[in-house]
Design a protein around this motif. Structure first.
Motif, short mmCIF file in Angstrom:
data_model
loop_
_atom_site.label_atom_id
_atom_site.label_comp_id
_atom_site.label_asym_id
_atom_site.label_seq_id
_atom_site.Cartn_x
_atom_site.Cartn_y
_atom_site.Cartn_z
N GLU A 105 8.60 -7.63 -4.25
CA GLU A 105 8.04 -8.09 -5.53
C GLU A 105 6.61 -8.58 -5.34
O GLU A 105 5.72 -8.28 -6.16
CB GLU A 105 8.90 -9.21 -6.11
N GLU A 106 6.34 -9.31 -4.27
CA GLU A 106 4.99 -9.82 -4.02
C GLU A 106 4.00 -8.67 -3.86
O GLU A 106 2.85 -8.77 -4.32
CB GLU A 106 5.00 -10.69 -2.76
N ALA A 107 4.43 -7.59 -3.23
CA ALA A 107 3.54 -6.43 -3.05
C ALA A 107 3.18 -5.82 -4.41
O ALA A 107 2.02 -5.44 -4.63
CB ALA A 107 4.22 -5.38 -2.17
N VAL A 108 4.13 -5.76 -5.31
CA VAL A 108 3.85 -5.25 -6.66
C VAL A 108 2.90 -6.19 -7.39
O VAL A 108 1.96 -5.74 -8.06
CB VAL A 108 5.16 -5.08 -7.46
N ARG A 109 3.12 -7.50 -7.25
CA ARG A 109 2.24 -8.48 -7.92
C ARG A 109 0.81 -8.38 -7.39
O ARG A 109 -0.16 -8.49 -8.15
CB ARG A 109 2.77 -9.89 -7.70
N ARG A 110 0.66 -8.18 -6.08
CA ARG A 110 -0.68 -8.08 -5.50
C ARG A 110 -1.41 -6.86 -6.07
O ARG A 110 -2.60 -6.94 -6.40
CB ARG A 110 -0.61 -7.99 -3.98
N LEU A 111 -0.70 -5.75 -6.19
CA LEU A 111 -1.32 -4.55 -6.76
C LEU A 111 -1.70 -4.79 -8.23
O LEU A 111 -2.77 -4.39 -8.68
CB LEU A 111 -0.37 -3.36 -6.65
N GLN A 112 -0.83 -5.47 -8.94
CA GLN A 112 -1.09 -5.76 -10.35
C GLN A 112 -2.36 -6.59 -10.51
O GLN A 112 -3.15 -6.37 -11.42
CB GLN A 112 0.11 -6.49 -10.96
N ASP A 113 -2.56 -7.53 -9.60
CA ASP A 113 -3.76 -8.37 -9.64
C ASP A 113 -5.00 -7.61 -9.18
O ASP A 113 -6.09 -7.78 -9.72
CB ASP A 113 -3.57 -9.61 -8.76
N LYS A 114 -4.80 -6.76 -8.18
CA LYS A 114 -5.91 -6.05 -7.55
C LYS A 114 -6.43 -4.89 -8.40
O LYS A 114 -7.63 -4.73 -8.61
CB LYS A 114 -5.45 -5.51 -6.18
N ASP A 115 -5.50 -4.07 -8.89
CA ASP A 115 -5.89 -2.89 -9.66
C ASP A 115 -4.74 -2.45 -10.56
O ASP A 115 -3.95 -1.58 -10.20
CB ASP A 115 -6.29 -1.74 -8.72
N PRO A 116 -4.64 -3.04 -11.75
CA PRO A 116 -3.53 -2.72 -12.66
C PRO A 116 -3.45 -1.24 -13.02
O PRO A 116 -2.38 -0.76 -13.38
CB PRO A 116 -3.83 -3.57 -13.91
#
Length: 254
Positions: A105-116
């Motif tokens: 889940e954290e990996a998905v959140r990081r991507l969402q913050d980095k480049d939605p």
């Protein structure tokens, strides 16, 4: 006394996980929710995620969590992230998601913050969805927490609700002659828990597809087959390849 205290702590943790699992299960959606799911060629689907968690051999604590995003339908990797993680939560059968999913889940959140713009529209999880002891496996858990459509794909059949490697099941597997052939996995309860799929022509063993979240079983099956160059769907395969390579580089395993 220390052993007793440890046992009591695990029992308390188990009760907490049971309550939390019930809460999350109530939020799980087992039907299609997206426009791209409702047509034969998945028009509108452009990004597919694959997630995997690879352990260091002989080490049940340190692992690599991997997220890849592939373009669809050409299945080219457009994003990847690998990160070493430490799994401190105990392994309790039926509750593996509580040990592994936080890092995914954290990996998905990081991507969402980095480049939605690269956020996947659907995620393939290396594990089961409702094909699970409590009908809420890692694909359901991850799907609900990220609120993304999620498909569970397992390489081995989980023996739940009367699903076993009996003669009848073996005969059904033999009948899977062509890539795309499949049969339903119906438990003793009468509920269809997933599908066994011959994912490609060269594969000699089926994979087991089940609903995670916000997708129907029929759509999950069709999409899984469309993503299989080899036995395992390309999003999971790429996540696995890259996580293992990351471990070799970081831990210097020959």
């Amino acid at each position: 006394m220390a052993a007793a205290s440890e046992g009591e702590s695990q029992e308390l943790l188990l009760r907490q996980w049971e309550r939390r699992q019930v809460e999350l299960k109530q939020q799980m959606i087992d039907h299609d929710t997206e426009d791209w799911q409702n047509n034969e060629v998945f028009e509108g689907l452009e990004r597919i995620g694959g997630m995997d968690l690879s352990y260091i051999k002989g080490d049940e604590v340190n692992a690599c969590a991997s997220l890849v995003v592939l373009s669809y339908p050409d299945l080219k990797v457009v994003y990847e992230e690998c990160q070493m993680v430490c799994l401190n939560a105990p392994y309790i059968p039926g509750f593996l998601a509580f040990r592994e999913t936080p890092f995914l889940e954290e990996a998905v959140r990081r991507l969402q913050d980095k480049d939605p713009s690269l956020l996947p529209q659907v995620i393939f999880a290396d594990g089961n969805g409702i094909l699970h002891h409590r009908e809420f496996g890692v694909a359901c858990h991850l799907g609900v927490l990220t609120d993304l459509p999620c498909i569970g794909v397992a390489k081995n059949l989980l023996h739940v609700d009367g699903l076993e490697e009996k003669d009848l099941l073996k005969e059904k597997v033999k009948d899977l002659q062509k890539g795309g052939n499949a049969f339903s996995l119906t438990g003793s309860s009468g509920k269809v828990l997933g599908m066994a799929l011959k994912s490609c022509e060269k594969s000699t063993k089926p994979i087991y597809v089940s609903v995670g979240h916000r997708i129907s079983l029929d759509t999950a099956l069709r999409l899984t087959h469309s993503c299989c160059k080899y036995r395992v769907p390309e999003p999971i395969r790429q996540a696995d390849i890259r996580s293992r390579e990351y471990i070799r580089e970081k831990v210097h395993i020959p």
